[in-house]
Design a protein around this motif. Structure first.
Motif, mmCIF file in Angstrom:
data_model
loop_
_atom_site.group_PDB
_atom_site.id
_atom_site.type_symbol
_atom_site.label_atom_id
_atom_site.label_comp_id
_atom_site.label_asym_id
_atom_site.label_seq_id
_atom_site.Cartn_x
_atom_site.Cartn_y
_atom_site.Cartn_z
ATOM 1 N N PRO A 59 24.292 -4.953 34.799
ATOM 2 C CA PRO A 59 25.357 -5.589 33.898
ATOM 3 C C PRO A 59 25.654 -5.319 32.404
ATOM 4 O O PRO A 59 24.445 -5.547 31.889
ATOM 5 C CB PRO A 59 25.223 -7.071 34.331
ATOM 6 C CG PRO A 59 24.398 -6.977 35.616
ATOM 7 C CD PRO A 59 23.534 -5.864 35.213
ATOM 8 N N SER A 83 32.727 -6.740 33.810
ATOM 9 C CA SER A 83 33.295 -7.779 34.568
ATOM 10 C C SER A 83 34.542 -7.930 33.779
ATOM 11 O O SER A 83 34.891 -7.509 32.961
ATOM 12 C CB SER A 83 32.466 -8.970 34.585
ATOM 13 O OG SER A 83 31.127 -8.926 35.268
ATOM 14 N N THR A 91 34.191 -13.084 35.553
ATOM 15 C CA THR A 91 34.721 -13.489 36.821
ATOM 16 C C THR A 91 33.903 -12.772 37.864
ATOM 17 O O THR A 91 32.934 -11.943 37.340
ATOM 18 C CB THR A 91 35.988 -13.065 36.995
ATOM 19 O OG1 THR A 91 36.313 -11.263 36.946
ATOM 20 C CG2 THR A 91 37.119 -13.497 36.019
ATOM 21 N N ALA A 92 33.957 -12.930 38.945
ATOM 22 C CA ALA A 92 33.023 -11.863 39.989
ATOM 23 C C ALA A 92 33.571 -10.648 40.377
ATOM 24 O O ALA A 92 33.298 -9.757 40.977
ATOM 25 C CB ALA A 92 33.123 -12.654 41.363
ATOM 26 N N HIS A 93 34.674 -10.177 39.675
ATOM 27 C CA HIS A 93 35.309 -8.833 39.716
ATOM 28 C C HIS A 93 35.013 -7.926 38.610
ATOM 29 O O HIS A 93 34.671 -8.237 37.550
ATOM 30 C CB HIS A 93 36.615 -8.943 39.994
ATOM 31 C CG HIS A 93 37.303 -9.677 41.039
ATOM 32 N ND1 HIS A 93 37.104 -9.414 42.392
ATOM 33 C CD2 HIS A 93 37.754 -11.261 41.132
ATOM 34 C CE1 HIS A 93 37.627 -10.392 43.013
ATOM 35 N NE2 HIS A 93 37.925 -11.572 42.553
ATOM 36 N N ASP A 105 37.149 -3.393 42.543
ATOM 37 C CA ASP A 105 35.747 -3.586 42.905
ATOM 38 C C ASP A 105 35.229 -2.475 43.738
ATOM 39 O O ASP A 105 34.404 -2.799 44.522
ATOM 40 C CB ASP A 105 35.576 -5.093 43.738
ATOM 41 C CG ASP A 105 35.899 -6.308 42.637
ATOM 42 O OD1 ASP A 105 35.994 -6.061 41.522
ATOM 43 O OD2 ASP A 105 36.124 -7.321 43.421
#
Length: 234
Positions: A59, A83, A91-93, A105
């Motif tokens: 990340p 992200s 976010t989770a994307h 994604d």
């Protein structure tokens, strides 16, 4: 996120080798080391005028938090998994690259995704050119180092020199040992180098994660298997 990463790095850097942490029901590696040799290489290249970047499948906010302290690379020169941020929150994307939209994604800084993000952020090529290996050597990195098969696309793109740290990864080792154009270098691991394989790399039959037979940087199939000849015996 950056503060969490910094705290974890500080703890892991001074933890003994082979230390593990328990996270929920999982046991995870609880130590980290930065190769002095890689830090020295980065410093030497920077002093020589090279524009050095870290490109990673970790990340973004984990790596850019410690990149300068660890190896002298500014956070602005880190490309990791980015992200989508909404209202100031992660976010989770994932952010997209090339013709892949934010939130789709389907592409991260992994294998060809590393090529895409290099072409996007560093070389600032048009979106429809970011997933393509550039024929103009001036539009590719001069030098790339990697130790994983997920580095293969950007290693192949390096116009002058490719450095592979030998962790017994078939795809990059087949390319490095084939040494097309005499531009590949192999370096055994600096910490706990692995013993030489007793059998050759199955270059002629190995497949990538998509199940496609691996090829060299020209796109040609390998015509032979290569012995693990560049390693450091225990």
């Amino acid at each position: 996120m950056q503060e969490f990463a910094q705290d974890a790095y500080d703890q892991a850097l001074y933890s003994p080798q082979d230390n593990h942490w328990t996270v929920g029901t999982h046991s995870v590696t609880g130590w980290i080391r930065v190769y002095d040799q890689i830090r020295d290489l980065i410093g030497a290249m920077q002093r020589a005028g090279f524009d050095v970047w870290i490109v990673t499948a970790s990340p973004q906010h984990v790596v850019d938090a410690i990149s300068f302290e660890a190896v002298g690379v500014l956070p602005s020169h880190v490309i990791g998994i980015r992200s989508v941020i909404e209202d100031g929150l992660l976010t989770a994307h994932f952010q997209g690259c090339g013709t892949v939209a934010d939130g789709a994604d389907s592409l991260i800084t992994f294998d060809e995704g590393k090529r895409c993000w290099i072409n996007n952020v560093i070389l600032q090529l048009a979106a429809d050119q970011q997933m393509v290996r550039q024929t103009d050597a001036n539009l590719r990195p001069v030098f790339v180092a990697g130790d994983s098969d997920t580095d293969i696309a950007m290693l192949k793109d390096a116009s002058v020199l490719k450095l592979v740290v030998n962790r017994k990864k078939t795809q990059i080792m087949c390319n490095a040992l084939a040494n097309h154009g005499g531009t590949w270098l192999v370096q055994p691991m600096f910490i706990e180098p692995k013993a030489c394989r007793t059998s050759p790399y199955a270059c002629t039959t190995a497949t990538d994660p998509a199940g496609v037979t691996i090829v060299d940087e020209t796109g040609a199939a390998f015509t032979m298997d290569y012995a693990d000849s560049i390693c450091m015996l225990p």
